[in-house]
Design a protein around this motif. Structure first.
Motif, mmCIF file in Angstrom:
data_model
loop_
_atom_site.group_PDB
_atom_site.id
_atom_site.type_symbol
_atom_site.label_atom_id
_atom_site.label_comp_id
_atom_site.label_asym_id
_atom_site.label_seq_id
_atom_site.Cartn_x
_atom_site.Cartn_y
_atom_site.Cartn_z
ATOM 1 N N ARG A 88 -39.688 -81.707 3.891
ATOM 2 C CA ARG A 88 -40.123 -81.172 5.187
ATOM 3 C C ARG A 88 -39.795 -79.678 5.276
ATOM 4 O O ARG A 88 -40.589 -78.881 5.761
ATOM 5 N N PHE A 89 -38.614 -79.301 4.767
ATOM 6 C CA PHE A 89 -38.202 -77.892 4.788
ATOM 7 C C PHE A 89 -39.153 -77.027 3.952
ATOM 8 O O PHE A 89 -39.602 -75.974 4.385
ATOM 9 N N ILE A 90 -39.467 -77.504 2.755
ATOM 10 C CA ILE A 90 -40.348 -76.748 1.865
ATOM 11 C C ILE A 90 -41.741 -76.635 2.469
ATOM 12 O O ILE A 90 -42.379 -75.582 2.427
ATOM 13 N N LYS A 91 -42.211 -77.723 3.060
ATOM 14 C CA LYS A 91 -43.536 -77.712 3.692
ATOM 15 C C LYS A 91 -43.584 -76.688 4.819
ATOM 16 O O LYS A 91 -44.517 -75.874 4.906
ATOM 17 N N ASN A 92 -42.578 -76.678 5.677
ATOM 18 C CA ASN A 92 -42.550 -75.731 6.793
ATOM 19 C C ASN A 92 -42.399 -74.291 6.308
ATOM 20 O O ASN A 92 -43.026 -73.377 6.829
ATOM 21 N N THR A 93 -41.556 -74.088 5.303
ATOM 22 C CA THR A 93 -41.372 -72.748 4.750
ATOM 23 C C THR A 93 -42.669 -72.237 4.146
ATOM 24 O O THR A 93 -43.037 -71.078 4.312
ATOM 25 N N GLY A 94 -43.390 -73.095 3.442
ATOM 26 C CA GLY A 94 -44.670 -72.711 2.857
ATOM 27 C C GLY A 94 -45.679 -72.305 3.908
ATOM 28 O O GLY A 94 -46.428 -71.344 3.736
ATOM 29 N N MET A 95 -45.692 -73.038 5.019
ATOM 30 C CA MET A 95 -46.624 -72.682 6.088
ATOM 31 C C MET A 95 -46.264 -71.332 6.700
ATOM 32 O O MET A 95 -47.140 -70.520 7.000
ATOM 33 N N VAL A 96 -44.970 -71.052 6.870
ATOM 34 C CA VAL A 96 -44.542 -69.779 7.454
ATOM 35 C C VAL A 96 -44.885 -68.621 6.521
ATOM 36 O O VAL A 96 -45.448 -67.602 6.935
ATOM 37 N N VAL A 97 -44.568 -68.776 5.239
ATOM 38 C CA VAL A 97 -44.855 -67.710 4.266
ATOM 39 C C VAL A 97 -46.360 -67.487 4.153
ATOM 40 O O VAL A 97 -46.834 -66.345 4.122
ATOM 41 N N GLY A 98 -47.127 -68.560 4.109
ATOM 42 C CA GLY A 98 -48.583 -68.438 4.046
ATOM 43 C C GLY A 98 -49.130 -67.734 5.275
ATOM 44 O O GLY A 98 -50.045 -66.910 5.185
ATOM 45 N N GLY A 99 -48.588 -68.054 6.438
ATOM 46 C CA GLY A 99 -49.030 -67.398 7.665
ATOM 47 C C GLY A 99 -48.711 -65.923 7.669
ATOM 48 O O GLY A 99 -49.524 -65.091 8.082
ATOM 49 N N LEU A 100 -47.524 -65.576 7.195
ATOM 50 C CA LEU A 100 -47.154 -64.161 7.134
ATOM 51 C C LEU A 100 -48.039 -63.393 6.158
ATOM 52 O O LEU A 100 -48.518 -62.300 6.453
ATOM 53 N N ALA A 101 -48.244 -63.973 4.959
ATOM 54 C CA ALA A 101 -49.057 -63.287 3.951
ATOM 55 C C ALA A 101 -50.504 -63.151 4.426
ATOM 56 O O ALA A 101 -51.118 -62.085 4.317
ATOM 57 N N GLY A 102 -51.053 -64.240 4.964
ATOM 58 C CA GLY A 102 -52.434 -64.190 5.455
ATOM 59 C C GLY A 102 -52.592 -63.215 6.603
ATOM 60 O O GLY A 102 -53.560 -62.465 6.677
ATOM 61 N N GLY A 103 -51.619 -63.217 7.510
ATOM 62 C CA GLY A 103 -51.672 -62.286 8.631
ATOM 63 C C GLY A 103 -51.560 -60.847 8.187
ATOM 64 O O GLY A 103 -52.241 -59.962 8.709
ATOM 65 N N SER A 104 -50.706 -60.596 7.197
ATOM 66 C CA SER A 104 -50.556 -59.229 6.679
ATOM 67 C C SER A 104 -51.843 -58.746 6.032
ATOM 68 O O SER A 104 -52.277 -57.608 6.236
ATOM 69 N N LEU A 105 -52.460 -59.616 5.223
ATOM 70 C CA LEU A 105 -53.713 -59.226 4.569
ATOM 71 C C LEU A 105 -54.822 -58.982 5.589
ATOM 72 O O LEU A 105 -55.552 -57.994 5.504
ATOM 73 N N LEU A 106 -54.920 -59.886 6.547
ATOM 74 C CA LEU A 106 -55.953 -59.731 7.567
ATOM 75 C C LEU A 106 -55.722 -58.470 8.396
ATOM 76 O O LEU A 106 -56.648 -57.705 8.656
ATOM 77 N N GLY A 107 -54.474 -58.231 8.765
ATOM 78 C CA GLY A 107 -54.153 -57.023 9.526
ATOM 79 C C GLY A 107 -54.406 -55.763 8.729
ATOM 80 O O GLY A 107 -54.913 -54.769 9.247
ATOM 81 N N GLY A 108 -54.087 -55.787 7.442
ATOM 82 C CA GLY A 108 -54.333 -54.624 6.589
ATOM 83 C C GLY A 108 -55.810 -54.339 6.435
ATOM 84 O O GLY A 108 -56.240 -53.184 6.444
ATOM 85 N N MET A 109 -56.608 -55.393 6.295
ATOM 86 C CA MET A 109 -58.046 -55.188 6.148
ATOM 87 C C MET A 109 -58.650 -54.635 7.442
ATOM 88 O O MET A 109 -59.520 -53.779 7.405
ATOM 89 N N LEU A 110 -58.175 -55.114 8.565
ATOM 90 C CA LEU A 110 -58.723 -54.642 9.834
ATOM 91 C C LEU A 110 -58.334 -53.199 10.116
ATOM 92 O O LEU A 110 -59.145 -52.418 10.573
#
Length: 199
Positions: free
Chosen positions: A31-53
């Motif tokens: 459960r910890f790994i699953k939640n951590t993966g979602m947080v890291v994925g959200g941060l990376a995706g948000g950073s990329l999307l924000g950088g592109m915009l």
């Protein structure tokens, strides 16, 4: 006869509510790994999307453009040539042999002087694999019987080019005109220049 209606709570209903509570607060590694993966994925995706915009809205360059003539190669370092004067003569000689033209860059832009410098600093420049011990029985003009290694021959050749330039044109080789530099190189090619230790 036994009474099926006792006042004890039903085990199945109790276990279902406990499982539901455990799923919400499961401290397991999965459960910890699953939640951590979602947080890291959200941060990376948000950073990329924000950088592109944000990059789409920039219209002015953040730094001033650099003139190509002012650019220097700072990643290269001389390894063999300890005197700058000799290296500058090598740069100008290679540029006269392979000049910049409409077809592409010249020897200096391609890094030829630094390539030669690295070769002379290695085993090739020191004649590392050549047998150089006497006795030399017969003189064969096709073989190099010089006691100087390739690095020493380069150094003496560059110094001789500078000497000839001072003698003929009252300036160092790197400051001489293009046609004057070509004349000195032509004299070397034609064998008109005598150098000690080189046949």
């Amino acid at each position: 006869m036994t009474d099926n209606n006792n006042n004890e709570p039903d085990d199945t209903a109790n276990s279902t509510s406990q499982n539901h509570a455990n799923q919400n607060h499961d401290p397991s590694r999965r459960r910890f790994i699953k939640n951590t993966g979602m947080v890291v994925g959200g941060l990376a995706g948000g950073s990329l999307l924000g950088g592109m915009l944000t990059n789409q809205f920039q219209t002015e360059p953040t730094t001033a453009p650099v003139d190509e003539k002012e650019q220097k190669i700072f990643m290269e370092a001389r390894m063999f040539f300890t005197r700058y004067e000799e290296f500058v003569v090598l740069e100008q000689a290679t540029e006269r042999i392979f000049p910049k033209n409409d077809n592409g860059p010249g020897a200096i832009e391609l890094g030829v002087p630094y390539f030669i410098d690295k070769q002379l600093a290695g085993p090739w420049g020191m004649n590392g694999k050549d047998y150089r011990q006497g006795p030399f029985t017969e003189s064969d003009p096709s073989t190099d019987l010089s006691r100087l290694n390739r690095g020493e021959i380069f150094i003496s050749g560059l110094r001789k080019m500078n000497q000839l330039s001072h003698k003929q044109f009252d300036s160092s080789f790197d400051e001489a005109e293009e046609d004057q530099q070509i004349k000195i190189l032509q004299d070397f090619e034609d064998g008109k220049v005598d150098m000690k230790g080189v046949d």
